[in-house]
Design an enzyme around this catalytic site. Sequence first.
Site, short mmCIF file in Angstrom:
data_model
loop_
_atom_site.label_atom_id
_atom_site.label_comp_id
_atom_site.label_asym_id
_atom_site.label_seq_id
_atom_site.Cartn_x
_atom_site.Cartn_y
_atom_site.Cartn_z
N TYR A 298 -0.97 11.70 0.72
CA TYR A 298 -2.07 10.75 0.71
C TYR A 298 -2.63 10.65 -0.71
O TYR A 298 -2.94 11.67 -1.34
CB TYR A 298 -3.15 11.23 1.68
N CYS A 299 -2.73 9.42 -1.23
CA CYS A 299 -3.32 9.16 -2.55
C CYS A 299 -2.53 9.95 -3.61
O CYS A 299 -1.31 9.90 -3.64
CB CYS A 299 -4.80 9.49 -2.53
N LEU A 300 -3.20 10.71 -4.47
CA LEU A 300 -2.49 11.46 -5.49
C LEU A 300 -1.63 12.57 -4.88
O LEU A 300 -0.66 13.01 -5.50
CB LEU A 300 -3.48 12.06 -6.49
N PHE A 326 0.83 7.42 1.69
CA PHE A 326 -0.36 6.63 2.03
C PHE A 326 -1.15 6.35 0.75
O PHE A 326 -1.60 7.27 0.07
CB PHE A 326 -1.26 7.38 3.02
#
Length: 565
Positions: A298-300, A326
């Site tokens: 998720y994200c980074l 994501f």
Amino acid sequence: MLARAQLASLTASISPQSLLLAWIDWCSHLAISPGKQAELVLRALEQATALARYQFDSIAHAETDSGRSPPVPPAQDRRFAAEPWQQWPFNVLHQSFLLQQRWWELATQGILGVERRHEAIVTFAARQWLDLCSPGNQLLTNPVVLQRTLQENGANLLRGLHYLIDDVTRTLTGQPPAGVENFVVGRDVAVTPGKVVLRNRLIELIQYAPTTDTVHPEPVVIVPAWIMKYYILDLSPHNSLVKYLVDQGYTVFCVSWKNPDADDRDLGMDDYLELGVAAALEAIGAIVGAAKVHATGYCLGGTLLAIAAAAMARDGDARLASLSLFTAQTDFSEPGELALFINESQVALLEAQMQRNGYLRADQMAGAFQMLRSYDLLWSRMVNEYLLGERRPINDLMAWNADATRMPARMHAQYLRRLYLGNDLSAGRYPVAGRPVSLGDIALSIFCVCTVSDHVAPWRSVYKLHRFTPAEITFVLTSGGHNAGIVSPPGHPRRQYQLRVRPAHGGTLPPDEWLAAAPSQGGSWWPAWLDWLRQRSGAPAAPPRTGAENFPAIVDAPGHYVRLR
């Protein structure tokens, strides 16, 4: 270095040199652009004429009190949609502001010779200053506030003053926002049962307890971003992605990053790969045996997982069954407005400040994100709370957002320079264990989710993954923002998404063509992801044990690291 650190503390960690260079570039090129100057003068005259005509028509309509519809304003904006804003003189006041805003948009864009980045900075800065002066943000020029003040004889302002004093006091004393106390980690949020089965210097790995008699042999491991607490994916039981997966017959593991302090200043990106992703996969392998793993980032955390997947593919490591990302960027050439805060001057200023503290404070990141969405995250809240005297009840997502984390100095500088400034990952020169990795080596099926209103990882930037890997990509664009679009359980109102599969080694549509071609579906994207996972999972069998000989259960979930302030 000390002088830079002091400067950063005075400028909210924003480089004044960066702003000055952008302003000089814009101003000097505008000065030698007589065509643009003439266009601006002409636009100013046109807007003044339109505003005068609208003012005259509005006064005439008010005086005649006729049944005819009021005159149509020359500009529209949702900030001024309430009925009191349509009454004279406030209609003219807000129209004057909106026309001025449009004029500055024209003035700061399209000037020959101005660097694209400098143009974006000047446009952004002009918008911030205009928002500061918006009539909607002032007591005496906001008719909704004035109306409320008359109705309550000023009680709303007294409540607002109380809220302001409370917020300032909480900020100065390091307390969380009001209402956060109603969402205690382990009691109200992050309550899915499980055990911490690994703890090292950087992470705790949580293994969640099964709720079904049988589970798919391939577990799911979730790697969240290190700039946030992991439990955004395990909020309340009704919107927990972790619980959703567990209830659907999956063994779920989740990485919980430590909230670093000054002693962790020397932790770098390699440590996040080794102590984070690699350590988690080692523990999972010992617990579940030979089964492959559905890796989810998720994200980074997704960016980190993409780096790890590329390194594993390079080295012939076949432990992954699939890759789900994501809101995770792998190309940072066009990362949206967040890039306005990331350039050589800005990074040097942050490095000086981090050198003194050993980490980047959470509030420094929060300030940048607030400016990206200043109306939604700052001004509308201030008007509602401090002028209207209405404090919106906090929800679990807002409480999580206030539970921010720090970042080690070395790691933060490395990912800013290598990913944002150098764009090393998509260029195939990001080093892992001393050798570069390539996204082109990833052959796993990829499920990639992004959101329509994402100011952190714009979907067109995320979409660029199609260019760098020949793998099959199931690309999903869902409604909502960076966080709310992901925390989107079935039954959530007004949700919809688009999904389209690019087969392995298939052609790639330009993003706008993809947008037109991908069918739209109502509801949450979670069931679509679940179906995708099931197609790549084996037949259900008995759940694995909790922990293993070398990875015994340590404490109950959510563990210790998530509670570190």
